[in-house]
Design an enzyme around this catalytic site. Structure first.
Site, short mmCIF file in Angstrom:
data_model
loop_
_atom_site.label_atom_id
_atom_site.label_comp_id
_atom_site.label_asym_id
_atom_site.label_seq_id
_atom_site.Cartn_x
_atom_site.Cartn_y
_atom_site.Cartn_z
N LEU A 37 0.85 -1.19 0.00
CA LEU A 37 0.00 0.00 0.00
C LEU A 37 0.88 1.23 0.00
O LEU A 37 1.88 1.29 0.73
CB LEU A 37 -0.90 0.02 1.24
N ASP A 38 0.54 2.24 -0.83
CA ASP A 38 1.27 3.50 -0.83
C ASP A 38 1.18 4.15 0.56
O ASP A 38 0.22 3.91 1.31
CB ASP A 38 0.68 4.46 -1.87
N PRO A 39 2.16 4.99 0.91
CA PRO A 39 2.12 5.64 2.23
C PRO A 39 0.82 6.39 2.50
O PRO A 39 0.32 6.36 3.63
CB PRO A 39 3.31 6.61 2.17
#
Length: 287
Positions: A37-39
């Site tokens: 998951l992206d930040p």
């Protein structure tokens, strides 16, 4: 400790940040996650602990579901709102306009991976090249959008539910939807609501895990990954052959099974063909 913990990842953490912190919580280096998951993204992040890490490879192909916000009229270099703005125009998008373009993105489609991604070209990560101001050609890749639903408009920003295959970039989907609308667009928010068999109802806030006196109580058994496969209990002789890595005869129809010992221990994910059962992946602790 062995098992799977379903983390509700907070914004601002990378998936690697989460696993690094949980190595200390569970006291083991054997930890992996299922699906980056992206930040900026939040939501379901399955984390595999101990021998359960043998199941990570199966999770790579799991379907995922998301809720995302599209910001029409803004484009950025990262395809989400955290990037540098490339263009900005005031627009008003209606539900009717959205519903008119959504069908183009359902089913099997081709998607060009974004430059800000971990994919490699000639041994170099695209994101590393992007940070140096370079852009390289990327081949479109086949993905499948199983569901793409407009949930409504929040202050003029469409909220979308997306259920998709491995390799789908939701921020790229948002950008492509903006192009289809003729105004450009980027992703404003992203929350993963399901990964494989696990949903937000199964997820534990990261802070809860970090503060838990007994974090092992949140571990789920590794066989919870495979609810779609029927369970079968092996005889003592079959179990012995399983533990030795040998195939054996079974009176079962062809297919994939969860195999258990007489004591209920999950031994392996197995495949049956021609009346013979063989190991796909073992999960028992070796002697």
């Amino acid at each position: 400790m062995n098992g799977i913990v379903i983390v509700d990842k907070p914004a601002g953490w990378t998936s690697q940040d989460v696993t690094a912190r949980l190595r200390r919580v569970f006291g083991t280096r054997r930890i992996g996650h299922g699906g980056t998951l992206d930040p900026m993204a939040t939501g379901v992040l399955p984390v595999f602990v101990g021998r359960a890490t043998r199941g990570v490879e199966f999770f790579e192909h799991a379907e995922k579901a998301y809720e995302a916000t599209l910001i029409p009229g803004i484009t950025t270099d990262t395809q989400d709102i955290t990037g540098t703005v490339l263009s900005h125009q005031e627009v008003s998008v209606t539900e009717e306009q959205l519903e008119a373009v959504l069908p183009r993105f359902r089913g099997e489609i081709l998607q060009v991976p974004p430059m800000y991604s971990a994919l490699k070209v000639n041994g170099q990560k695209l994101c590393d090249l992007a940070r140096k101001g370079r852009e390289v050609p990327r081949e479109p890749r086949p993905i499948t959008i199983f569901e793409l639903t407009l949930l409504g408009l929040d202050d003029g920003k469409p909220r979308l539910r997306v259920r998709c295959s491995k390799g789908t970039y939701i921020r790229t989907l948002c950008q492509d939807l903006g192009e289809a609308l003729g105004c450009g667009g980027c992703m404003g928010s992203l929350r993963r609501i399901q990964a494989g068999a696990y949903t937000l109802e199964d997820a534990v806030p990261l802070d809860t895990l970090l503060e838990a006196e007994h974090p092992e109580s949140y571990l789920r058994p590794v066989d919870s990954m495979f609810p779609q496969y029927p369970a079968v209990t092996l005889t003592p002789n079959q179990e012995k052959r399983c533990r030795n890595g040998n195939s054996f005869s079974v009176p079962l129809s062809p297919g994939t099974y969860r195999a258990y010992s007489q004591k209920g221990e999950f031994l392996m994910l197995a495949r049956v063909s021609g009346g013979t059962m063989e190991t796909v992946k073992s999960f028992f602790e070796p002697d």
